[in-house]
Design a protein around this motif. Sequence first.
Motif, PDB file in Angstrom:
ATOM      1  N   ASN A  29       0.662  -1.165   0.126  1.00 47.80           N
ATOM      2  CA  ASN A  29      -0.095   0.050  -0.078  1.00 47.80           C
ATOM      3  C   ASN A  29       0.775   1.409  -0.056  1.00 47.80           C
ATOM      4  O   ASN A  29       0.448   2.401  -0.423  1.00 47.80           O
ATOM      5  CB  ASN A  29      -1.089  -0.061   1.062  1.00 47.80           C
ATOM      6  CG  ASN A  29      -1.979  -0.826   1.212  1.00 47.80           C
ATOM      7  OD1 ASN A  29      -2.736  -0.976  -0.130  1.00 47.80           O
ATOM      8  ND2 ASN A  29      -2.228  -1.713   1.949  1.00 47.80           N
ATOM      9  N   ILE A  30       1.963   0.985   0.517  1.00 49.85           N
ATOM     10  CA  ILE A  30       2.784   2.242   0.857  1.00 49.85           C
ATOM     11  C   ILE A  30       4.207   2.242  -0.066  1.00 49.85           C
ATOM     12  O   ILE A  30       4.822   1.086  -0.118  1.00 49.85           O
ATOM     13  CB  ILE A  30       3.180   2.407   1.948  1.00 49.85           C
ATOM     14  CG1 ILE A  30       2.017   3.046   2.731  1.00 49.85           C
ATOM     15  CG2 ILE A  30       4.263   3.799   2.131  1.00 49.85           C
ATOM     16  CD1 ILE A  30       1.619   2.131   3.818  1.00 49.85           C
ATOM     17  N   ILE A  31       4.472   3.027  -1.127  1.00 46.99           N
ATOM     18  CA  ILE A  31       5.398   2.920  -2.043  1.00 46.99           C
ATOM     19  C   ILE A  31       6.332   4.382  -2.104  1.00 46.99           C
ATOM     20  O   ILE A  31       5.783   5.478  -1.876  1.00 46.99           O
ATOM     21  CB  ILE A  31       4.871   3.009  -3.816  1.00 46.99           C
ATOM     22  CG1 ILE A  31       4.045   1.497  -3.805  1.00 46.99           C
ATOM     23  CG2 ILE A  31       5.988   2.935  -4.327  1.00 46.99           C
ATOM     24  CD1 ILE A  31       4.828   0.376  -3.632  1.00 46.99           C
ATOM     25  N   ALA A  32       7.537   4.173  -1.802  1.00 49.87           N
ATOM     26  CA  ALA A  32       8.509   5.381  -1.747  1.00 49.87           C
ATOM     27  C   ALA A  32       9.501   5.258  -2.839  1.00 49.87           C
ATOM     28  O   ALA A  32       9.754   3.939  -3.051  1.00 49.87           O
ATOM     29  CB  ALA A  32       8.929   5.121  -0.427  1.00 49.87           C
ATOM     30  N   LEU A  33       9.734   6.441  -3.152  1.00 47.78           N
ATOM     31  CA  LEU A  33      11.007   6.658  -3.868  1.00 47.78           C
ATOM     32  C   LEU A  33      11.904   7.093  -3.101  1.00 47.78           C
ATOM     33  O   LEU A  33      11.890   8.283  -2.457  1.00 47.78           O
ATOM     34  CB  LEU A  33      10.811   7.488  -5.056  1.00 47.78           C
ATOM     35  CG  LEU A  33      10.017   6.991  -6.341  1.00 47.78           C
ATOM     36  CD1 LEU A  33       9.884   8.261  -7.379  1.00 47.78           C
ATOM     37  CD2 LEU A  33      10.755   5.951  -7.036  1.00 47.78           C
ATOM     38  N   TYR A  87       9.042  12.813  -8.750  1.00 46.59           N
ATOM     39  CA  TYR A  87       9.864  13.017  -7.519  1.00 46.59           C
ATOM     40  C   TYR A  87      11.123  11.963  -7.841  1.00 46.59           C
ATOM     41  O   TYR A  87      11.677  11.902  -7.140  1.00 46.59           O
ATOM     42  CB  TYR A  87       9.218  12.346  -6.267  1.00 46.59           C
ATOM     43  CG  TYR A  87       8.017  13.159  -5.959  1.00 46.59           C
ATOM     44  CD1 TYR A  87       8.332  14.464  -5.158  1.00 46.59           C
ATOM     45  CD2 TYR A  87       6.725  13.119  -6.413  1.00 46.59           C
ATOM     46  CE1 TYR A  87       7.332  15.437  -4.964  1.00 46.59           C
ATOM     47  CE2 TYR A  87       5.669  13.769  -6.383  1.00 46.59           C
ATOM     48  CZ  TYR A  87       5.844  14.954  -5.492  1.00 46.59           C
ATOM     49  OH  TYR A  87       4.756  15.802  -5.096  1.00 46.59           O
ATOM     50  N   MET A  88      11.056  11.596  -8.970  1.00 47.86           N
ATOM     51  CA  MET A  88      12.256  10.764  -9.693  1.00 47.86           C
ATOM     52  C   MET A  88      13.678  11.491  -9.671  1.00 47.86           C
ATOM     53  O   MET A  88      13.662  12.522 -10.085  1.00 47.86           O
ATOM     54  CB  MET A  88      12.036   9.760 -10.589  1.00 47.86           C
ATOM     55  CG  MET A  88      13.118   8.828 -10.829  1.00 47.86           C
ATOM     56  SD  MET A  88      12.401   7.168 -11.696  1.00 47.86           S
ATOM     57  CE  MET A  88      10.900   7.034 -11.542  1.00 47.86           C
ATOM     58  N   VAL A 196      14.281  10.054   1.544  1.00 45.58           N
ATOM     59  CA  VAL A 196      12.980  10.114   0.986  1.00 45.58           C
ATOM     60  C   VAL A 196      12.695  11.011  -0.229  1.00 45.58           C
ATOM     61  O   VAL A 196      13.016  12.265   0.116  1.00 45.58           O
ATOM     62  CB  VAL A 196      11.920  10.168   1.932  1.00 45.58           C
ATOM     63  CG1 VAL A 196      10.559  10.352   1.366  1.00 45.58           C
ATOM     64  CG2 VAL A 196      12.189   8.859   2.794  1.00 45.58           C
ATOM     65  N   LEU A 197      12.499  10.555  -1.254  1.00 50.27           N
ATOM     66  CA  LEU A 197      12.200  11.587  -2.427  1.00 50.27           C
ATOM     67  C   LEU A 197      10.593  12.019  -2.562  1.00 50.27           C
ATOM     68  O   LEU A 197      10.184  13.003  -2.488  1.00 50.27           O
ATOM     69  CB  LEU A 197      12.509  10.971  -3.725  1.00 50.27           C
ATOM     70  CG  LEU A 197      14.001  10.848  -4.066  1.00 50.27           C
ATOM     71  CD1 LEU A 197      14.462  10.189  -5.065  1.00 50.27           C
ATOM     72  CD2 LEU A 197      14.649  12.396  -4.106  1.00 50.27           C
ATOM     73  N   GLY A 198      10.051  10.770  -2.414  1.00 49.08           N
ATOM     74  CA  GLY A 198       8.321  10.940  -2.281  1.00 49.08           C
ATOM     75  C   GLY A 198       7.859   9.603  -1.971  1.00 49.08           C
ATOM     76  O   GLY A 198       8.196   8.433  -2.011  1.00 49.08           O
ATOM     77  N   SER A 209       9.462  17.322   3.366  1.00 49.41           N
ATOM     78  CA  SER A 209       9.128  18.164   4.377  1.00 49.41           C
ATOM     79  C   SER A 209       7.747  17.937   4.944  1.00 49.41           C
ATOM     80  O   SER A 209       7.589  18.347   6.123  1.00 49.41           O
ATOM     81  CB  SER A 209       9.183  19.525   3.618  1.00 49.41           C
ATOM     82  OG  SER A 209       7.882  19.544   2.508  1.00 49.41           O
ATOM     83  N   ASP A 210       7.036  17.073   4.426  1.00 50.59           N
ATOM     84  CA  ASP A 210       5.799  16.698   4.983  1.00 50.59           C
ATOM     85  C   ASP A 210       5.996  15.759   6.061  1.00 50.59           C
ATOM     86  O   ASP A 210       5.395  15.728   6.960  1.00 50.59           O
ATOM     87  CB  ASP A 210       4.599  15.737   4.029  1.00 50.59           C
ATOM     88  CG  ASP A 210       4.350  16.722   3.067  1.00 50.59           C
ATOM     89  OD1 ASP A 210       4.155  17.782   3.091  1.00 50.59           O
ATOM     90  OD2 ASP A 210       4.240  16.239   1.760  1.00 50.59           O
ATOM     91  N   LEU A 211       6.961  14.968   5.963  1.00 49.84           N
ATOM     92  CA  LEU A 211       7.319  13.912   6.644  1.00 49.84           C
ATOM     93  C   LEU A 211       8.281  13.835   8.095  1.00 49.84           C
ATOM     94  O   LEU A 211       8.167  13.284   8.752  1.00 49.84           O
ATOM     95  CB  LEU A 211       7.907  12.698   5.984  1.00 49.84           C
ATOM     96  CG  LEU A 211       6.942  12.209   4.945  1.00 49.84           C
ATOM     97  CD1 LEU A 211       7.886  11.052   3.694  1.00 49.84           C
ATOM     98  CD2 LEU A 211       5.750  11.655   5.449  1.00 49.84           C
TER      99      LEU A 211
END
Lengths: 299, 69, 69, 69, 69, 69, 69
Positions: A29-33, A87-88, A196-198, A209-211
């Motif tokens: 469910n959670i995918i991070a770049l 965000y890549m 973390v990029l996104g 910045s959100d995280l």
Amino acid sequence: MIEAKSEHKIAPWKIEEVNALKELLKSSNIIALIDMMEVPAVQLQEIRDKIRDQMTLKMSRNTLMKRAIEEVAEETGNPEFAKLVDYMDKGAAIIATEMNPFKLYKTLDESKSPAPVKGGAIAPCDIEVKAGSTGMPPGPFLSELKAVGIPAAIDKGKIGIKEDKIVVKEGEVVSQKLAVVLSALDIKPVTVGLNVLGVYEDGVIYTESDLKIDEEEFVGKIQKAYTSAFNLSVNAVIPTSATVETIVQKAFNDAKAVSVESAFVTDKTADAILGKAYAQMIAVAGLAGDDALDEDLKG
Amino acid sequence: MEYIYAALLLNSAGKEITEDAVKAILVAGGVEANEARVKALVAALEGVDIAEAIEKAAIAPVAAAAPAA
Amino acid sequence: MEYIYAALLLNSAGKEITEDAVKAILVAGGVEANEARVKALVAALEGVDIAEAIEKAAIAPVAAAAPAA
Amino acid sequence: MEYIYAALLLNSAGKEITEDAVKAILVAGGVEANEARVKALVAALEGVDIAEAIEKAAIAPVAAAAPAA
Amino acid sequence: MEYIYAALLLNSAGKEITEDAVKAILVAGGVEANEARVKALVAALEGVDIAEAIEKAAIAPVAAAAPAA
Amino acid sequence: MEYIYAALLLNSAGKEITEDAVKAILVAGGVEANEARVKALVAALEGVDIAEAIEKAAIAPVAAAAPAA
Amino acid sequence: MEYIYAALLLNSAGKEITEDAVKAILVAGGVEANEARVKALVAALEGVDIAEAIEKAAIAPVAAAAPAA
């Protein structure tokens, strides 16, 4: 676009790779770049060992990851997911996990470790060299130190640094020579790890910045909210279990203050009023001088 | 506070705090003595141990401050 | 302490602190007024800002408590 | 303190503190109103700025604490 | 603050703090008593040891100021 | 404090503090909304400058003194 | 501050602070709940001891009061 042109004769291994990536993207469910560009191999292995149980990390070519993301977005009818490609960055990799984006960020952040700064890199902070022995015997290192402006000399048979010195300021470029010297001195001014990029979860993409949560700030806000509620409850006299006692005390203190100020004696305030008069008497007696005082007051 | 000072003056002099005595002091001090205030004061001080009250006043803040240390 | 209370009474009533006034109060309180002491008191309080001294007294106990703590 | 609370209630409600008003409140509270004390209260509060007295009391401890620190 | 003053008046007079009693005092003071506020106050005061709270109030301020230092 | 937090939430969001709005929030938070308390809250806040009431330090010291001790 | 108030409401009511609960309160308060902010709040509070933060805040008002004096 190179891929577009070569669509019909795409190499089979690439198709396989994209399919593997798509499977990964659909698995969680959670995918991070993330960006792992600057992470040296040794550290990367350490980090991978640390996070292995909680997430899957896969590196690939950007073009293939981009293609996989776009295809998954299309197949699942989720255009928001496709925005992840924005965000890549070079050196990107994909993480698939069930950890919520904030926890993921915290986990990755905590897995970072200090590393030497590379020549040509921007100093992330003021880099300071401390005075003291380097433990190295006299040799060419002495002139290397001097060459980058570090005051050094031979002391008790070893190369010693004579005083603390900031060798490069935050934001300045670290020269190749300085990088070598700092590395030799075992100074690790940078932290490396997976950045973390996104992160995508449930239709929302979170960025660093959100995280990045400042817990202190939250504590401060909680305290402010509590104080606000407390003050409002007391000042507007809306009793709650947490404030009813204070409200009673405030009312009593009000009454006491008015009783004392007006010298209207009550059973609860006689001591305070008499004590106040007595304290005033003592204060004035202190100004009056011994001749004006009776025996009790002389001291 | 004139009323209180008058009462404490009497107490300090070892005299009884009566309405007449308080009034006499106020008048001597050029203060118009309010009959009701004198009455109320004397009544309120009945049963108050002035020596103890003063002692407490001298000590109380200190005692209170102690836990602050 | 009676002398001081007499002075405080006068001050609180907005009267001037004179020897005669202090004496009158003491006598009304049944206290034998010691001439020298009255003189000394009035002389000592001349030019003294009693209001300020009293104000400080309200805070002093706590401040005084500090070294005790 | 009943008398003071009655006065504070009136003050807080923006009413004038009169003998009748104080008495009415006390009676409503089941308290036998002592004539002299009611009169004394009203007289004593004349010239007292209640809001200021309350405000001062609320701040004083803090101010006082400073030198103790 | 009228509501809490009314409640403390009753407490100080040794009476029970009931909705009716609080209302009666407010009305006597010329305050329009809000039914809900009276109810809420009386409910909130149930289980509060007023005497103890007041006792604490007398000592607390100085002690409490300490952590601010 | 749930009721107060509900009111502050509305205030912070620039909404009017009405009985219905407070109740809706409490219910959403899984709190059984007591009709009288909700009414009392809204009535008590009428005419109150919330921004000011929030800033003005209530004499918390007393409450604070307990854990500080 | 709406998000914080929602969280404290839940905490005060003894409920768990979950994303759904916070969102429900915000929506009930007429606030458009931002998914990311709700998530951030819940995540942040996981590492915060609210009871402790509040306890400390209860002492702070004294400090806050000082400059206000």
